[in-house]
Design an enzyme around this catalytic site. Structure first.
Site, PDB file in Angstrom:
ATOM      1  N   ASP A   1      17.415  43.460 -25.999  1.00 25.03           N
ATOM      2  CA  ASP A   1      17.929  42.391 -26.880  1.00 25.03           C
ATOM      3  C   ASP A   1      17.072  41.376 -27.252  1.00 25.03           C
ATOM      4  O   ASP A   1      16.311  40.758 -26.310  1.00 25.03           O
ATOM      5  CB  ASP A   1      19.396  41.886 -26.362  1.00 25.03           C
ATOM      6  CG  ASP A   1      20.035  41.015 -27.336  1.00 25.03           C
ATOM      7  OD1 ASP A   1      19.501  41.005 -28.521  1.00 25.03           O
ATOM      8  OD2 ASP A   1      20.661  40.414 -27.109  1.00 25.03           O
TER       9      ASP A   1
ATOM     10  N   ASP B   1      19.153  43.122 -33.781  1.00 27.48           N
ATOM     11  CA  ASP B   1      18.256  42.695 -32.696  1.00 27.48           C
ATOM     12  C   ASP B   1      18.614  43.362 -31.455  1.00 27.48           C
ATOM     13  O   ASP B   1      17.882  42.803 -30.183  1.00 27.48           O
ATOM     14  CB  ASP B   1      18.051  41.048 -32.438  1.00 27.48           C
ATOM     15  CG  ASP B   1      19.569  40.689 -32.033  1.00 27.48           C
ATOM     16  OD1 ASP B   1      20.638  41.405 -32.134  1.00 27.48           O
ATOM     17  OD2 ASP B   1      19.626  39.697 -31.477  1.00 27.48           O
ATOM     18  N   GLU B   2      19.384  44.454 -31.392  1.00 27.63           N
ATOM     19  CA  GLU B   2      19.425  45.133 -30.283  1.00 27.63           C
ATOM     20  C   GLU B   2      19.313  46.663 -30.188  1.00 27.63           C
ATOM     21  O   GLU B   2      19.802  47.316 -31.523  1.00 27.63           O
ATOM     22  CB  GLU B   2      21.116  44.870 -29.826  1.00 27.63           C
ATOM     23  CG  GLU B   2      21.520  43.527 -29.239  1.00 27.63           C
ATOM     24  CD  GLU B   2      22.930  43.252 -29.080  1.00 27.63           C
ATOM     25  OE1 GLU B   2      23.852  43.935 -28.135  1.00 27.63           O
ATOM     26  OE2 GLU B   2      23.504  42.675 -29.842  1.00 27.63           O
TER      27      GLU B   2
HETATM   28 MG    MG Z   1      19.849  38.842 -29.466  1.00 26.58          MG
END
Ligand code: MG
Length: 416
Positions: free
Chosen positions: A6, A101-102
């Site tokens: 992440d 974002d993961e």
């Molecule tokens: Mg994040």
């Protein structure tokens, strides 16, 4: 083992990569139309900026702490995300991009020291993109999520935490409040708290039947997953069976031309996604509606379902159909507030047999490929229909940073 990788404060980190003078300073990123806060750097969190706070409400905080404000630059964030994901994808053949974002990585079958593997991932992403990453490693997806949280929270771990023993699993779950468990919403958290379940560990100790009756099989799967038995599968990219683009407008639209432009733009956006998954569509639906809270005008809402004469993914053909459909539902002297286009009833573009009489114009295929290529390379909607406005002109973006990675004119300049 599974990994959850992440990016830390992703949008703020993207801004920092191209403007290192922002390091250590509080940053917030605002939603479309500069509405409310959708991302905060750690410093902004400390300064007391709340997630989702409307921009006008934090004016005073912004001044007092000299917070740097950015409009959301999704072209930049999207491109940076693609770069990060492509690095992560080199660590395993099975991965699931979970959000911008993961990313979950399935490391089963990969023989490596997991802490070292995680550190390597983190260093490579940092060095190649400038984005800081946190890595959680554990025997299941939900535990990887917990491990990631711990990696972020305790700097001495250097951004990587591995849950590889019962002792570590229990310690981690005892530390995690129930509302912070992945997949437990606020509503369930409140119910669970009322039952004396305060941590993730308490949740794993509940009788199975109780979890099933309270939270269905979904909750039960989560419980097993947290107990260390893999029960939540990787979701590999699947084709969608409908694609929708719907929006509320920033102001009332009352002319046919106004709506025509929006419907054309929504159709273009949906058609691009349709082509990306290599489908053709056979039906489309569009709807328009006025503001239901406007007391001066009767609420009007209408939709139309169109059966297309042939399956297509051409933006030109789809827009033509959509505009004809709009004529059927458009009423004059109304103030429209929302509209949408939904494509559905798909067939695989590679398997479809053209019919004898009615077909999509074969020339459009290569034209659309060329348009998609240009738009991908130079930013959304650089090539568009004459009936469209530029999408970004519709948005208030007073604090927009540059398209550093996707526009040659906005490359970073270094002066020696
Ligand atoms: Mg994040």
């Amino acid at each position: 083992m599974y990994v959850l990788a992440d990016c830390n404060n992703f949008y703020a980190s993207c801004e920092r990569v191209f403007n290192p003078s922002l390091n250590g300073k509080p940053i917030v990123v605002l939603s479309n139309n500069d509405g409310c806060v959708i991302a905060r750097s750690n410093e902004a969190k400390v300064a007391g900026v709340k997630m989702g706070a409307p921009a006008f409400q934090i004016k005073e905080l912004i001044q007092r702490y000299n917070i740097q404000v950015f409009s959301s630059n999704f072209i930049l964030y999207g491109d940076m995300s693609r770069r990060v994901m492509s690095i992560l994808a080199s660590y395993t053949p099975v991965y699931e991009v979970y959000s911008i974002d993961e990313c979950f990585l399935d490391l089963n079958g990969i023989d490596a020291d997991m802490r070292e593997y995680g550190l390597r991932m983190r260093t490579q992403v940092r060095r190649w993109t400038g984005i800081p990453l946190s890595v959680g490693v554990a025997p299941t997806k939900s535990l990887a999520k917990v491990a990631n949280r711990i990696a972020k929270k305790f700097p001495e771990l250097q951004g990587v935490h591995v849950i590889d023993s019962e002792e570590k699993r229990i310690k981690a779950l005892r530390w995690l409040p129930i509302e912070d468990v992945w997949g437990i919403g606020r509503r369930y958290a409140r119910k669970l708290r009322a039952m004396g379940v305060n941590t993730a560990y308490d949740f794993t100790q509940l009788p199975e039947s109780m979890v099933r009756s309270l939270m269905t099989v979904v909750g039960w799967r989560l419980q097993r997953d947290l107990q260390g038995i893999p029960s939540i599968e990787m979701e590999l990219p699947e084709k969608k069976d409908s694609i929708a683009t719907t929006r509320s407008f920033d102001r009332d639209y009352n002319t046919f031309e106004d709506l025509h432009e929006r419907i054309a733009t929504f159709t273009m956006m949906s058609a691009e996604k349709l082509r990306r998954q290599q489908s053709l569509c056979r039906r489309m639906m569009l709807f328009v509606e006025t503001n239901r809270f406007n007391e001066k005008e009767d609420f009007y809402s209408n939709s139309v379902l169109l059966k297309l004469p042939f399956p297509t993914s051409s933006s030109l053909e789809l827009t033509q159909f959509a505009v004809n459909g709009l004529r059927k539902i458009y009423k004059e002297n109304k103030h429209y507030k929302r509209a949408g286009v939904i494509l559905m009833d798909f067939v695989d573009a590679n398997l479809y047999q053209p019919s004898l009489f009615f077909n999509s114009n074969p020339k459009h295929k290569s034209l659309m490929e060329a348009i998609d290529k240009l738009n991908n390379k130079h930013g959304k909607m650089i090539v568009r229909l004459a009936s469209q406005d530029e999408l970004t002109h519709k948005m208030r973006r007073l604090h927009l940073s540059k398209a550093y990675t996707t526009n040659v004119d906005e490359l970073i300049e270094i002066t020696i």
